[in-house]
Scaffold this active site. Structure first.
Site, PDB file in Angstrom:
ATOM      1  N   ASP A  64      -3.070  -0.577   5.093  1.00 26.53           N
ATOM      2  CA  ASP A  64      -3.478   0.634   5.689  1.00 26.53           C
ATOM      3  C   ASP A  64      -2.405   1.031   4.892  1.00 26.53           C
ATOM      4  O   ASP A  64      -1.168   0.644   5.368  1.00 26.53           O
ATOM      5  CB  ASP A  64      -3.003   0.481   7.448  1.00 26.53           C
ATOM      6  CG  ASP A  64      -3.953  -0.319   8.025  1.00 26.53           C
ATOM      7  OD1 ASP A  64      -5.674  -0.295   7.407  1.00 26.53           O
ATOM      8  OD2 ASP A  64      -4.231  -0.855   9.445  1.00 26.53           O
ATOM      9  N   ARG A  65      -2.384   2.145   4.918  1.00 26.53           N
ATOM     10  CA  ARG A  65      -1.657   3.294   4.237  1.00 26.53           C
ATOM     11  C   ARG A  65      -0.529   3.463   4.843  1.00 26.53           C
ATOM     12  O   ARG A  65       0.942   3.580   4.060  1.00 26.53           O
ATOM     13  CB  ARG A  65      -2.452   4.621   4.451  1.00 26.53           C
ATOM     14  CG  ARG A  65      -1.234   5.826   3.914  1.00 26.53           C
ATOM     15  CD  ARG A  65      -2.007   7.284   3.970  1.00 26.53           C
ATOM     16  NE  ARG A  65      -1.552   8.100   5.242  1.00 26.53           N
ATOM     17  CZ  ARG A  65      -1.574   8.999   6.347  1.00 26.53           C
ATOM     18  NH1 ARG A  65      -2.294   9.963   5.153  1.00 26.53           N
ATOM     19  NH2 ARG A  65      -1.114   9.032   7.108  1.00 26.53           N
TER      20      ARG A  65
END
Length: 217
Positions: A64-65
């Site tokens: 995930d970012r």
């Protein structure tokens, strides 16, 4: 509340943990997309930064970012097939460290809750016993702090936002999570989730490899 539409990725130099003819292992900073998002403003990502130095690099998995930590890239199609199969068959082993709001008890346990995208609120995911895909996470408390818990998380499946939603389901959101934490738990400079350890077999030699990168929180 949705994740902020502002995307200002960190400009940290590429942190390479391992590099040989077949694989490249890097430590992704929090706040940087693994792959490009939709739109030119989301083009900057770890994959394009890696390919600027290693044009042959191929994606195998992603984070995930807002999660930091270990990512492996393939440098040949053979390595990509080999590594992708390890992730698909769950022979690749991952371990994360996280800081959670509140005191998580018991100290050791597992979360076995099926997950599915929450369509009206995407990219949020949610627990759904009717249509969700199986998701299993093992956890172990590392230590308790002032109003928080540090845990080691071992996902046995690889669902989107699995660790984030499973900790939320226990009543202890990951600190700084822009999607699932609320109130004071959200007020952190970053999400306190880091991919600390990855174990894979080398695509050529089948040697077992273990990579570690300590969390900076």
């Amino acid at each position: 509340m949705a994740v902020s539409s502002e995307y200002t990725p960190p400009q940290d130099p590429l942190e390479i943990l391992h590099h040989d003819a077949q694989i490249l292992v890097v430590n992704k900073p929090a706040g940087l997309l693994s792959v490009p998002g939709r739109g030119a403003h989301l083009a900057d990502c770890l994959l394009t930064r890696v390919q600027a130095v290693f044009p042959e690099a191929l994606l195998v998995h992603r984070l995930d970012r807002d999660t930091s930590g270990i990512l492996v890239f393939a440098l040949t199609p053979h390595a990509q097939r080999h590594l992708s199969m390890q992730f698909e068959k769950r022979t690749a082993k991952k371990a994360y460290v996280a800081r959670l709001g509140g005191k998580l008890e018991p100290r050791v346990g597992e979360v076995d809750l099926p997950l599915i995208v929450d369509w009206p609120n995407r990219p949020r995911q949610m627990v759904c016993h009717e249509t969700g895909k199986p998701a299993l996470t093992e956890y172990r408390v590392v230590k308790y702090g002032e109003g928080e818990t540090r845990v080691r998380l071992t996902p046995k499946t690889g669902r989107t936002h699995q660790l984030r939603v499973h900790m939320l389901a226990l009543g202890h959101a990951i600190l700084g999570d822009p999607l699932y934490a609320e109130g004071a738990a959200r007020e952190h400079a970053r999400m306190m989730l880091h991919s600390e350890e990855l174990r894979i077999k080398h695509p050529d030699s089948a040697e077992s490899l273990k990579f570690r990168a300590k969390a900076r929180f």
